[in-house]
Write an enzyme that holds these catalytic residues in place. Sequence first.
Site, PDB file in Angstrom:
ATOM      1  N   SER A 199      10.458   5.852  16.053  1.00 19.22           N
ATOM      2  CA  SER A 199       9.162   5.608  16.695  1.00 19.22           C
ATOM      3  C   SER A 199       9.406   5.167  18.132  1.00 19.22           C
ATOM      4  O   SER A 199       9.940   4.087  18.366  1.00 19.22           O
ATOM      5  CB  SER A 199       8.411   4.515  15.931  1.00 19.22           C
ATOM      6  OG  SER A 199       8.180   4.954  14.612  1.00 19.22           O
ATOM      7  N   LEU A 200       9.032   6.013  19.078  1.00 18.24           N
ATOM      8  CA  LEU A 200       9.339   5.715  20.490  1.00 18.24           C
ATOM      9  C   LEU A 200       8.152   5.125  21.239  1.00 18.24           C
ATOM     10  O   LEU A 200       8.239   4.046  21.800  1.00 18.24           O
ATOM     11  CB  LEU A 200       9.787   7.002  21.205  1.00 18.24           C
ATOM     12  CG  LEU A 200      11.224   7.426  21.025  1.00 18.24           C
ATOM     13  CD1 LEU A 200      11.521   8.598  21.942  1.00 18.24           C
ATOM     14  CD2 LEU A 200      12.195   6.281  21.312  1.00 18.24           C
ATOM     15  N   HIS A 201       7.096   5.891  21.339  1.00 18.86           N
ATOM     16  CA  HIS A 201       5.814   5.455  21.943  1.00 18.86           C
ATOM     17  C   HIS A 201       5.823   5.219  23.438  1.00 18.86           C
ATOM     18  O   HIS A 201       4.775   4.937  24.024  1.00 18.86           O
ATOM     19  CB  HIS A 201       5.260   4.193  21.255  1.00 18.86           C
ATOM     20  CG  HIS A 201       5.257   4.275  19.779  1.00 18.86           C
ATOM     21  ND1 HIS A 201       4.723   5.334  19.092  1.00 18.86           N
ATOM     22  CD2 HIS A 201       5.741   3.435  18.822  1.00 18.86           C
ATOM     23  CE1 HIS A 201       4.864   5.134  17.788  1.00 18.86           C
ATOM     24  NE2 HIS A 201       5.482   3.998  17.601  1.00 18.86           N
TER      25      HIS A 201
ATOM     26  N   GLY B  74       5.975  -1.867   6.722  1.00 15.00           N
ATOM     27  CA  GLY B  74       7.333  -2.386   6.805  1.00 15.00           C
ATOM     28  C   GLY B  74       8.277  -1.534   7.629  1.00 15.00           C
ATOM     29  O   GLY B  74       8.010  -0.370   7.939  1.00 15.00           O
ATOM     30  N   GLU B  75       9.381  -2.164   8.005  1.00 19.17           N
ATOM     31  CA  GLU B  75      10.432  -1.482   8.762  1.00 19.17           C
ATOM     32  C   GLU B  75      11.583  -1.206   7.787  1.00 19.17           C
ATOM     33  O   GLU B  75      12.305  -2.121   7.387  1.00 19.17           O
ATOM     34  CB  GLU B  75      10.876  -2.374   9.933  1.00 19.17           C
ATOM     35  CG  GLU B  75      12.156  -1.951  10.606  1.00 19.17           C
ATOM     36  CD  GLU B  75      12.224  -0.464  10.992  1.00 19.17           C
ATOM     37  OE1 GLU B  75      11.261   0.078  11.536  1.00 19.17           O
ATOM     38  OE2 GLU B  75      13.281   0.138  10.728  1.00 19.17           O
TER      39      GLU B  75
ATOM     40  N   CYS C  96       5.352  -6.735   7.867  1.00 17.94           N
ATOM     41  CA  CYS C  96       6.444  -6.310   8.741  1.00 17.94           C
ATOM     42  C   CYS C  96       6.636  -7.380   9.801  1.00 17.94           C
ATOM     43  O   CYS C  96       5.671  -7.949  10.312  1.00 17.94           O
ATOM     44  CB  CYS C  96       6.115  -4.980   9.418  1.00 17.94           C
ATOM     45  SG  CYS C  96       7.472  -4.366  10.455  1.00 17.94           S
TER      46      CYS C  96
ATOM     47  N   CYS D 219      -1.720   6.354   9.760  1.00 18.42           N
ATOM     48  CA  CYS D 219      -0.539   5.705  10.339  1.00 18.42           C
ATOM     49  C   CYS D 219      -0.910   4.374  10.971  1.00 18.42           C
ATOM     50  O   CYS D 219      -1.808   4.317  11.809  1.00 18.42           O
ATOM     51  CB  CYS D 219       0.060   6.565  11.441  1.00 18.42           C
ATOM     52  SG  CYS D 219       0.641   8.132  10.886  1.00 18.42           S
TER      53      CYS D 219
ATOM     54  N   ASN E 289      -4.382   5.272  15.998  1.00 17.49           N
ATOM     55  CA  ASN E 289      -5.469   4.897  15.092  1.00 17.49           C
ATOM     56  C   ASN E 289      -5.942   3.510  15.474  1.00 17.49           C
ATOM     57  O   ASN E 289      -5.126   2.623  15.746  1.00 17.49           O
ATOM     58  CB  ASN E 289      -4.971   4.929  13.646  1.00 17.49           C
ATOM     59  CG  ASN E 289      -4.779   6.362  13.162  1.00 17.49           C
ATOM     60  OD1 ASN E 289      -5.722   7.142  13.135  1.00 17.49           O
ATOM     61  ND2 ASN E 289      -3.548   6.712  12.846  1.00 17.49           N
TER      62      ASN E 289
ATOM     63  N   SER F 247      11.668   6.351   8.713  1.00 22.99           N
ATOM     64  CA  SER F 247      11.111   6.147  10.046  1.00 22.99           C
ATOM     65  C   SER F 247      11.444   4.734  10.510  1.00 22.99           C
ATOM     66  O   SER F 247      11.179   3.767   9.804  1.00 22.99           O
ATOM     67  CB  SER F 247       9.593   6.335   9.991  1.00 22.99           C
ATOM     68  OG  SER F 247       9.006   6.041  11.239  1.00 22.99           O
TER      69      SER F 247
ATOM     70  N   CYS G 273       3.669   8.528   1.179  1.00 28.37           N
ATOM     71  CA  CYS G 273       4.041   7.614   2.249  1.00 28.37           C
ATOM     72  C   CYS G 273       4.218   6.237   1.619  1.00 28.37           C
ATOM     73  O   CYS G 273       3.248   5.661   1.124  1.00 28.37           O
ATOM     74  CB  CYS G 273       2.917   7.621   3.294  1.00 28.37           C
ATOM     75  SG  CYS G 273       3.173   6.466   4.641  1.00 28.37           S
TER      76      CYS G 273
ATOM     77  N   CYS H 236       4.851  -4.849  16.316  1.00 25.10           N
ATOM     78  CA  CYS H 236       4.350  -3.852  17.267  1.00 25.10           C
ATOM     79  C   CYS H 236       2.848  -4.114  17.464  1.00 25.10           C
ATOM     80  O   CYS H 236       2.105  -4.285  16.496  1.00 25.10           O
ATOM     81  CB  CYS H 236       4.603  -2.440  16.743  1.00 25.10           C
ATOM     82  SG  CYS H 236       6.355  -2.142  16.422  1.00 25.10           S
TER      83      CYS H 236
ATOM     84  N   GLU I  25       0.821  -1.203   0.000  1.00 28.76           N
ATOM     85  CA  GLU I  25       0.000   0.000   0.000  1.00 28.76           C
ATOM     86  C   GLU I  25       0.863   1.264   0.000  1.00 28.76           C
ATOM     87  O   GLU I  25       1.961   1.279   0.563  1.00 28.76           O
ATOM     88  CB  GLU I  25      -0.936  -0.018   1.206  1.00 28.76           C
ATOM     89  CG  GLU I  25      -1.987  -1.115   1.068  1.00 28.76           C
ATOM     90  CD  GLU I  25      -2.899  -1.232   2.278  1.00 28.76           C
ATOM     91  OE1 GLU I  25      -4.050  -0.818   2.176  1.00 28.76           O
ATOM     92  OE2 GLU I  25      -2.450  -1.735   3.308  1.00 28.76           O
TER      93      GLU I  25
ATOM     94  N   CYS J  24      -0.085  -1.903  15.804  1.00 33.09           N
ATOM     95  CA  CYS J  24       0.047  -1.577  14.373  1.00 33.09           C
ATOM     96  C   CYS J  24      -0.559  -2.685  13.522  1.00 33.09           C
ATOM     97  O   CYS J  24      -0.225  -3.856  13.693  1.00 33.09           O
ATOM     98  CB  CYS J  24       1.534  -1.403  14.034  1.00 33.09           C
ATOM     99  SG  CYS J  24       1.871  -1.296  12.263  1.00 33.09           S
TER     100      CYS J  24
HETATM  101  N1  SAH Z   1       8.260   0.617  10.703  1.00 35.78           N
HETATM  102  C1  SAH Z   1       8.528   2.000  10.778  1.00 35.78           C
HETATM  103  C2  SAH Z   1       7.793   2.813   9.723  1.00 35.78           C
HETATM  104  C3  SAH Z   1       6.380   2.400   9.402  1.00 35.78           C
HETATM  105  S1  SAH Z   1       5.181   2.673  10.651  1.00 35.78           S
HETATM  106  C4  SAH Z   1       8.236   2.524  12.170  1.00 35.78           C
HETATM  107  O1  SAH Z   1       7.639   1.808  12.951  1.00 35.78           O
HETATM  108  O2  SAH Z   1       8.660   3.628  12.463  1.00 35.78           O
HETATM  109  C5  SAH Z   1       4.967   4.435  10.578  1.00 35.78           C
HETATM  110  C6  SAH Z   1       4.520   5.061  11.883  1.00 35.78           C
HETATM  111  O3  SAH Z   1       3.168   4.686  12.195  1.00 35.78           O
HETATM  112  C7  SAH Z   1       5.348   4.641  13.063  1.00 35.78           C
HETATM  113  O4  SAH Z   1       5.692   5.757  13.839  1.00 35.78           O
HETATM  114  C8  SAH Z   1       4.408   3.729  13.811  1.00 35.78           C
HETATM  115  O5  SAH Z   1       4.739   3.607  15.160  1.00 35.78           O
HETATM  116  C9  SAH Z   1       3.093   4.415  13.585  1.00 35.78           C
HETATM  117  N2  SAH Z   1       1.933   3.582  13.896  1.00 35.78           N
HETATM  118  C10 SAH Z   1       1.812   2.261  13.767  1.00 35.78           C
HETATM  119  N3  SAH Z   1       0.589   1.851  14.155  1.00 35.78           N
HETATM  120  C11 SAH Z   1      -0.085   2.957  14.538  1.00 35.78           C
HETATM  121  C12 SAH Z   1      -1.405   3.191  15.017  1.00 35.78           C
HETATM  122  N4  SAH Z   1      -2.278   2.199  15.154  1.00 35.78           N
HETATM  123  N5  SAH Z   1      -1.756   4.459  15.325  1.00 35.78           N
HETATM  124  C13 SAH Z   1      -0.887   5.485  15.151  1.00 35.78           C
HETATM  125  N6  SAH Z   1       0.373   5.326  14.677  1.00 35.78           N
HETATM  126  C14 SAH Z   1       0.769   4.077  14.377  1.00 35.78           C
HETATM  127 FE1  SF4 Z   2       6.467  -2.658  11.677  1.00 37.54          FE
HETATM  128 FE2  SF4 Z   2       6.523  -0.019  12.124  1.00 37.54          FE
HETATM  129 FE3  SF4 Z   2       4.225  -1.418  12.344  1.00 37.54          FE
HETATM  130 FE4  SF4 Z   2       6.151  -1.743  14.165  1.00 37.54          FE
HETATM  131  S1  SF4 Z   2       4.992   0.134  13.746  1.00 37.54           S
HETATM  132  S2  SF4 Z   2       4.982  -3.383  13.167  1.00 37.54           S
HETATM  133  S3  SF4 Z   2       7.965  -1.564  12.900  1.00 37.54           S
HETATM  134  S4  SF4 Z   2       5.408  -1.101  10.483  1.00 37.54           S
END
Ligand code: SAH
Ligand code: SF4
Length: 343
Positions: free
Chosen positions: A214-216, A161-162, A114, A335, A292, A191, A107, A118, A94, A121
């Site tokens: 991406s810290l969270h 993907g990462e 991936c 996201c 999200n 990212s 994007c 996480c 996508e 996600c």
């Molecule tokens: N894998 C990489 C890049 C793709 S994800 C990464 O994790 O950084 C892109 C961004 O979307 C990341 O910051 C990720 O943490 C965020 N993301 C993933 N799931 C999400 C969700 N459900 N709500 C908001 N942001 C989310």
């Molecule tokens: Fe992969 Fe990024 Fe989603 Fe984590 S947040 S599962 S690294 S795409």
Amino acid sequence: MKAPTTATRYDTRLADLEAWMNAFGQPAYRARQLHEGLYTQRRPLEDLTNIPKALREQIAEALPLALTVDTMQTADDAMTAKWLWRASDGAQIETVLMRYTARATVCVSSQAGCAMGCTFCATGQAGFERHLSAAEIVEQVLRAQHASPQRVSNVVFMGMGEPLANPDAVLEACTRLHDDVGLSARHLTVSTVGVVPGIERLTEFELPVTLAVSLHAPDDALREELVPLNRRYPLSAVLDAARAYAERKGRRVSFEYACISGVNDLPHQADALAGKLTGFRGGAHVNLIPLNDTAGYPGHPSESDRIAAFADRLRAAGIEATVRRNRGTTIDAACGQLRSRNP
Ligand code: SAH
Ligand code: SF4
């Protein structure tokens, strides 16, 4: 001249196109015309009317596109578009286009699926299928540009993907987006969830692309629950690698923080986060994104006043913070919502 070996249209740099034109018995200037049309001008092959139609047809057959459109949806008054593509092996990926008044951001996905898992996600919930090639990444940008009246000025590796788990293709794509398509390096944002060797490799990479981490979570215990990779690369290692990046490139690093109500959005967590983000050349910038919703995670987005209060606390501690507006939620283009898999 070496025989052409490239497989798809956007696998081609100028030397490859020269080899193809040679194979077609065409003069070298045709390769420059084609390269200029496809990359510098970012036009589809069919529109390159300065190249004779018969030759265009020959090129189309020899250099097919890598991706076919499965579906394309729009939202936000057509200012957001999402493509679901299928590659020749059936892999689905996508891409999201976000148009603004005078420019646009694409994007891109760097992998089908991936492997990082996480929990919040959708891509992570669906699992890993394969790496994408540099050509597949470049093609996402150019195909989105073909649909955008605004010039694409920014590319963010925030789709599926990462990116730093697939660094060869991602760095090659960055080089080509910079050299061939003409995007500025700082408008390319990689990212990462915190793949430390990947950050180190990016530090050695010649282009000063923007790094987003991406810290969270402000501590290892919580981060491990959200981001399993934290067990391998804990916060301190990730932040050290990011500091070294900022130092070497002289570029400010950004941090993504998905705000989950009652989980990571409490005032003491903002203070703890600010305490970790010290010592960054150029300062640290935190992007707060309301979570999200995804099918596989029970958490909810933080209320907007909670996010505002979290941002204020970061700012009071000298950390720049912005709250990111969501785009494309109605078409699952926001996201973390991308999750296509083979049926
Ligand atoms: N894998 C990489 C890049 C793709 S994800 C990464 O994790 O950084 C892109 C961004 O979307 C990341 O910051 C990720 O943490 C965020 N993301 C993933 N799931 C999400 C969700 N459900 N709500 C908001 N942001 C989310
Ligand atoms: Fe992969 Fe990024 Fe989603 Fe984590 S947040 S599962 S690294 S795409």
